[in-house]
Design a protein around this motif. Sequence first.
Motif, PDB file in Angstrom:
ATOM      1  N   LEU A 221       0.787  -1.190  -0.234  1.00 20.43           N
ATOM      2  CA  LEU A 221      -0.093  -0.007   0.040  1.00 20.43           C
ATOM      3  C   LEU A 221       0.923   1.146   0.039  1.00 20.43           C
TER       4      LEU A 221
ATOM      5  N   ARG B 138       1.299  -7.455  -0.820  1.00 21.78           N
ATOM      6  CA  ARG B 138       0.214  -7.690   0.132  1.00 21.78           C
ATOM      7  C   ARG B 138      -0.592  -8.905  -0.612  1.00 21.78           C
TER       8      ARG B 138
ATOM      9  N   GLU C 212      -3.913 -11.121  -1.058  1.00 22.75           N
ATOM     10  CA  GLU C 212      -5.541 -10.953  -0.758  1.00 22.75           C
ATOM     11  C   GLU C 212      -6.095 -12.276  -1.264  1.00 22.75           C
TER      12      GLU C 212
ATOM     13  N   SER D 117     -12.045  -8.520  -1.229  1.00 21.50           N
ATOM     14  CA  SER D 117     -11.980  -7.196  -0.333  1.00 21.50           C
ATOM     15  C   SER D 117     -10.675  -6.296  -0.872  1.00 21.50           C
ATOM     16  N   ILE D 118     -10.812  -4.963  -1.105  1.00 19.61           N
ATOM     17  CA  ILE D 118      -9.668  -4.433  -1.299  1.00 19.61           C
ATOM     18  C   ILE D 118      -9.743  -2.928  -1.154  1.00 19.61           C
ATOM     19  N   GLU D 119      -8.564  -2.269  -0.857  1.00 19.36           N
ATOM     20  CA  GLU D 119      -8.552  -0.769  -0.462  1.00 19.36           C
ATOM     21  C   GLU D 119      -9.090  -0.037  -1.558  1.00 19.36           C
TER      22      GLU D 119
ATOM     23  N   TRP E 153      -9.962   3.135   2.070  1.00 21.61           N
ATOM     24  CA  TRP E 153     -10.540   2.239   3.011  1.00 21.61           C
ATOM     25  C   TRP E 153     -10.933   0.830   2.206  1.00 21.61           C
ATOM     26  N   ARG E 154     -11.342  -0.209   2.991  1.00 20.33           N
ATOM     27  CA  ARG E 154     -11.646  -1.444   2.405  1.00 20.33           C
ATOM     28  C   ARG E 154     -13.000  -1.658   2.120  1.00 20.33           C
ATOM     29  N   GLU E 155     -13.460  -2.198   0.971  1.00 24.18           N
ATOM     30  CA  GLU E 155     -14.886  -2.509   0.535  1.00 24.18           C
ATOM     31  C   GLU E 155     -14.770  -3.935  -0.019  1.00 24.18           C
ATOM     32  N   ASP E 156     -15.894  -4.549   0.152  1.00 23.56           N
ATOM     33  CA  ASP E 156     -16.224  -5.795  -0.586  1.00 23.56           C
ATOM     34  C   ASP E 156     -16.726  -5.886  -1.825  1.00 23.56           C
TER      35      ASP E 156
ATOM     36  N   ARG F  67      -5.638   0.934  -7.135  1.00 27.22           N
ATOM     37  CA  ARG F  67      -5.690  -0.309  -6.227  1.00 27.22           C
ATOM     38  C   ARG F  67      -6.895  -1.329  -6.800  1.00 27.22           C
ATOM     39  N   PHE F  68      -8.046  -0.487  -6.794  1.00 22.70           N
ATOM     40  CA  PHE F  68      -9.346  -1.205  -7.131  1.00 22.70           C
ATOM     41  C   PHE F  68      -9.237  -1.851  -8.643  1.00 22.70           C
TER      42      PHE F  68
END
Length: 185
Positions: free
Chosen positions: A25, A34, A36, A52-54, A62-65, A146-147
Amino acid sequence: MLAAAGDELRANVYSLSGIITLPPLSGNISDGNRTEILRAAISLGTAVFRFSIEVGQDKELWREDFEWRKSKGSEDKILVDAPWKCGFKLVRLSPRTGKDDEILQKISTQDQELVAVFAWNSNLHLMDPFKIVFRGNGRTGVLGERFALMTVITGLRLWGLKQQGRTSESKIASGEARYVPGATG
């Protein structure tokens, strides 16, 4: 390394988890990569692959699913034009909410925003076998680089699993029957 995807250690044809390796990150290589997890499951009768990813821009992450859902039925045919066939659609399961996040609150009527579509060429074209199309906030860039990287690498992972015949509901159901949470080996 930009990113990598593969099977979990000691994986077999029934393994439900894939390992996704991303850069740190911080952007500092010495911080290490990292890892995942991309987990397969059956949800409402269809194959899904969750991760899940930042998300976000710059230092505000922030992390989301998210969940890749195997395409089913005629309603998904409108997501891509011929000769493409929709294989999976990526939905955002946990958008961040708050007064200042109006663009992030723009979600579908089912509380899950479509953010990408993974399609393959129905003509089996070797030079153009598949494509990923970003939609909604996935397309605007608000979810961040990143997404986008995670979407592309998990899409490539799905393509590999599809080629191995490991995206079918029956294969995943067999893996779920063998999966024991917390067990190793």
